[in-house]
Design a protein around this motif. Sequence first.
Motif: not given
Length: 664
Positions: A90, A92, A94-96, A98-99
């Motif tokens: 993933p 950054k 894509q991680l944001r 999810s976050k």
Amino acid sequence: MSDASSSGTSGAESLIVDVGRRRSSCGYCKSRRPSSISYGLWAHSLTVDDYQELLDRGWRRSGCFLYKPEMETTCCPAYTLRLKADDFIPSKDQLRVSKRMQRYLDGILDGKKPEELINELHPSEECASSSSSNSCETVSLTINSGKEEKSQEENFIDHLSELVIKAVQLCIKSGEFPQDTQLPRDAVKKVSQTKKKQLVKGSENLLYTSGISFQIAADLKRGKSAGDDFHEAGPLENSHREQGFSMLSAEIVAEKIIHSWQLLVDLPDVMARACNGHLNFYSAVRTTPLDGGNQSATLTKKSSNKHGRIGDCKMPEVFKIKKRKIEIQLKRSSFDPEEFALYTKYQLRVHNDTPSHVTRSSYMRFLVDSPLVYVPPTGDGRVPPCGLGSFHQRYLIDGRLVAVGVVDILPKCLSSKYLFWDPDLAFLSLGKFSALQEIRWVTENQRFCPSLQWYYLGYYIHSCSKMRYKAAYRPSELLCPLHYKWVLFDIVRPVLDIKKYVVLSDFSGGENVDSLTFEENEKPLEVQHDQEDANDIFPDGDEEMVDLDSESSDEDPFPLGNDAEHGDISRVLIGLKGSRVKYKDLLPVLNSSQRIFLEKQLSKYSKVVGAELSERMTSPTELELSGSLLRIASWLSHCKLCSSERILLQLRKALVSSWDAILC
């Protein structure tokens, strides 16, 4: 050749109709001329194994209509894109996503605009309950709102960061900061024990700190002059307001934020102070910081009748955190009124469709009807627990349907077809979030079906800017349109920056890129085709299109590549009123003219679907011959009876009856 029995489809049969080449308008480049060229099939039934092979030859489906772009001539070449789920890394961004979803589930993020934050701090508790009455098997997955991968302290830091942002938004609303003030995320950080020892006495209870005031002050100094975006003065720091935004120091910015914090927030276990431009957060009692053990942060607010007032906005001091629960359900494709209502809302608000174009029949034909033959679970490692076929993946938050992903689950992959979502939750980036969940689904179901390893993202058009997000799911692969080999996207991306259509396998090792030259009258590729969202635009099987097969042209639109076996069409399977006959069995009853005509049609069909599939999928003759039915029927009526009399009579009967049906 794929073993059909490997997926429990040994008794199923693929029955398709060859529609031929078609030219239509393009939904991507919005060309005024019919510049989109593709080959089409209509599927009455299709096994999951056969559709898996069609995907690996560049085909896609829209309802029961199958289509494949004619890559060399179409205006917007569309390459099939896939990702091996186990290899997914993933980004950054894509991680944001999810976050952000996690913050929404935790009740920290409510998606309100600054002005809505002022007037309504509490997210709506009103939600529609799911009313699906579908009797098919449903597989449910619940995501815990307390994310297991993150420690308790990390969740609390995220919570503080969101509260700081809301305090800044309150300053913006009251006119203390300009309207275009940037709002950085992750505003709060933990203070290490080593740092505490270097601080002055009395800082033992300092837990967290934020330097957001320095960022805001720097932005104001760079971009603002006195008087810009000047608003009516509020009750805070009027003397500094007169100097203009650019004169605000980090210390003053911090004091303003803390004042807004005190109006908004009442955390009994945390004290917030401004110190030399920093926002410091202290424990109200002498205790150790949160470490993920038994100790927890108290997020429940104490009720109060006091109100703070900024300008004309009345501010409640109570800030209630409301947890949310997300549930993901996977059910077989069928009509559901709640899903159709969400689809209608999505099409009207995101795509600006008119109500007359969003009908139940068009929705059914596009996203519900499917030719795929369902394969039930076998429990022997060949089929996942949900089975194989076409499904709707439903996303519900607190029982309210917020998104539906239309997917096909095949022996080797999950193929994403379409997603529609609630426009009110656009800030959650549900398109990206659903893709992450579909990748996760593939990895989780590999233990039930080891062959299930891939996630297919549909078509990728390099010149379409809104499709660039698909290639961000790395490491992804593109299908070579000529040799049907998979090539890493990162390797051939420089080539696609130069040309729209490329034989990707020629550059699979990164070589030959420098030798790539433009053809005559060809211009460098320009990124264009800005769409409302990134869903594939599917052709409608009923759409009025120009029949290219009726044009007098000897041009071969689909080169053979390395598939030399395409030259033999004798084993192509033809349907005759319930019977399946290979072309070679019809040769005794056909004269030379009939053979030339049929072999031209069968040759095109065999090339676009592949030799193996043409020998396995049944294509009814009476529809395959299209506009020449009457001529063929006339030819057959003059044929003499021979040893294949039974086959001849069946063929004549089928052709004449189909022609009568067309005339009616």
